[in-house]
Design an enzyme around this catalytic site. Structure first.
Site, PDB file in Angstrom:
ATOM      1  N   SER A 254     -32.377 -34.455 -38.190  1.00  0.00           N
ATOM      2  CA  SER A 254     -32.063 -33.177 -38.832  1.00  0.00           C
ATOM      3  C   SER A 254     -30.742 -32.543 -38.407  1.00  0.00           C
ATOM      4  O   SER A 254     -30.342 -31.526 -38.954  1.00  0.00           O
ATOM      5  CB  SER A 254     -33.199 -32.171 -38.593  1.00  0.00           C
ATOM      6  OG  SER A 254     -33.321 -31.862 -37.218  1.00  0.00           O
ATOM      7  N   LYS A 300     -36.834 -23.164 -37.078  1.00  0.00           N
ATOM      8  CA  LYS A 300     -35.395 -23.299 -36.875  1.00  0.00           C
ATOM      9  C   LYS A 300     -34.643 -22.020 -37.237  1.00  0.00           C
ATOM     10  O   LYS A 300     -33.662 -21.665 -36.576  1.00  0.00           O
ATOM     11  CB  LYS A 300     -34.871 -24.497 -37.663  1.00  0.00           C
ATOM     12  CG  LYS A 300     -35.383 -25.811 -37.093  1.00  0.00           C
ATOM     13  CD  LYS A 300     -34.801 -27.024 -37.778  1.00  0.00           C
ATOM     14  CE  LYS A 300     -35.258 -28.294 -37.071  1.00  0.00           C
ATOM     15  NZ  LYS A 300     -34.678 -29.516 -37.663  1.00  0.00           N
TER      16      LYS A 300
END
Length: 362
Positions: A254, A300
């Site tokens: 990611s 996140k």
């Protein structure tokens, strides 16, 4: 003992028993929470995250391009019922089935190995996407990525061998290898034209094109109803200068987008991409610069805002989930390619943020 007192005592004992059970009985869940963020333009453990030969180092104008992470409970950790309930009620944590993070068909070591491989591959894709965005020349070649133990290729082909052709047909992409091999029936021979890994590595080090092809005949065998030779084809890139990414203890794919943007910032003649702004983000990236979705987007965005980010580059496919609960003071910016991200950064550093593509809740 009066009935009322006895009832209260029995209720208290039952409550104590339930609490004890909640603490002692494990449940098949794991927890995700916001992890640390890392500035791809800065330092980590005393050295630049991005080290690019012939280009600027970690000096910045105070801007940030932070990659974000998710912290998860360990594979051996067994959450109890009380912890699971607390996690469900918590705003900053997410409780998920244990096998979502640690599938039953994989050992913890296999999961860690997969995460490490994905992280490594994301770095290579980030380099390619960044240099392509800068119109820098990147060459590639198909290689033997891995050889299956006990397969027909064991001892004949080796990881790192460059595959030039199969049965005389040129190989330009990893998928070409399987297509050419499966034209055969199991038991038939297929001929690989390869450049051995050591020769290829020596040529790359000296900046020359590898030469000295060898013809390797391999007898196919049957697997899944088709002919195979037992290798995994991959791709190896040659870059115009050395790019090292120094960031340990992080896994998964990611960080690709933020690594790519960090490389563009370091190599571009335009200088600082951030204009001194604190920007974070996430997203996989492929060799063509396409940004893909990731897991744990809610964690996140929280981690990014806690670190000080004001803008968050969000993969298009994660936008709906991220927009459901945006931390105060954080602006989600939808991106689908590295070009989208670069255009967004240009608007952010110029202060022209009205036209930034937004994420909308689904």
């Amino acid at each position: 003992m009066p009935r009322r007192t006895a009832t209260m005592l029995a209720s208290l004992l039952m409550l104590i028993a339930l609490l004890c059970a909640g603490v002692l009985i494990p449940v098949p869940y794991a927890e995700m929470s916001p992890g640390p963020t890392y500035n791809t333009l800065g330092e980590h453990n005393g050295e630049c995250v991005l080290q690019i030969s012939g280009h600027k180092g970690c000096e910045t104008t105070g801007g940030h391009l932070n990659m974000t992470t998710v912290r998860v409970t360990g594979s051996e950790y067994r959450m109890n019922l009380v912890e699971a309930v607390y996690g469900w009620l918590s705003h900053d944590n997410v409780v998920v089935p244990h096998d979502t993070l640690y599938p039953d068909d994989k050992t913890p070591d296999e999961v860690n190995q997969q995460n490490a491989e994905e992280f490594s591959q994301s770095q290579e894709s980030a380099k390619v996407a960044a240099l392509e965005a800068l119109n820098k020349k990147v060459t590639s070649q198909v290689i033997v990525g891995a050889v299956v133990k006990g397969s027909p290729s064991e001892g004949k082909l080796h990881a790192g061998d460059v595959i030039k052709s199969v049965d005389g047909a040129a190989v330009r992409a990893p998928d070409d290898v399987a297509k050419l091999v499966t034209k055969h029936k199991p038991g038939e021979k297929v001929t690989f034209s390869i450049i051995p890994a050591k020769q290829a590595a020596a040529a790359e080090k000296s900046g020359k094109r590898p030469t000295g092809q060898k013809q390797i005949p391999i007898t196919t065998k049957k697997a899944g109803g088709r002919a195979i030779v037992g290798i995994q084809a991959g791709i190896d890139y040659t870059f115009p200068f050395k790019i090292d990414i120094k960031l340990a203890d992080v896994g998964g794919p990611s960080a690709g987008l933020m690594f790519a943007l960090g490389i563009v910032d370091r190599v571009s003649k335009e200088g600082d991409l951030t204009g001194g702004k604190f920007i974070a983000g996430t997203g996989t990236i492929d060799d063509k610069g396409v940004v893909g979705p990731i897991g744990g987007i809610e964690m996140k965005t929280i981690g990014a805002r806690e670190a000080g980010a004001r803008f968050f580059l969000t993969p298009k496919e994660n936008c709906a989930a991220a927009a459901k609960d945006v931390p105060d003071g954080l602006r989600l910016v939808k991106v689908h390619t590295i070009d989208d991200a670069l255009k967004a950064l240009k608007k952010i550093r110029s202060g022209d943020t009205a036209g930034l593509p937004r994420c909308a809740a689904g």
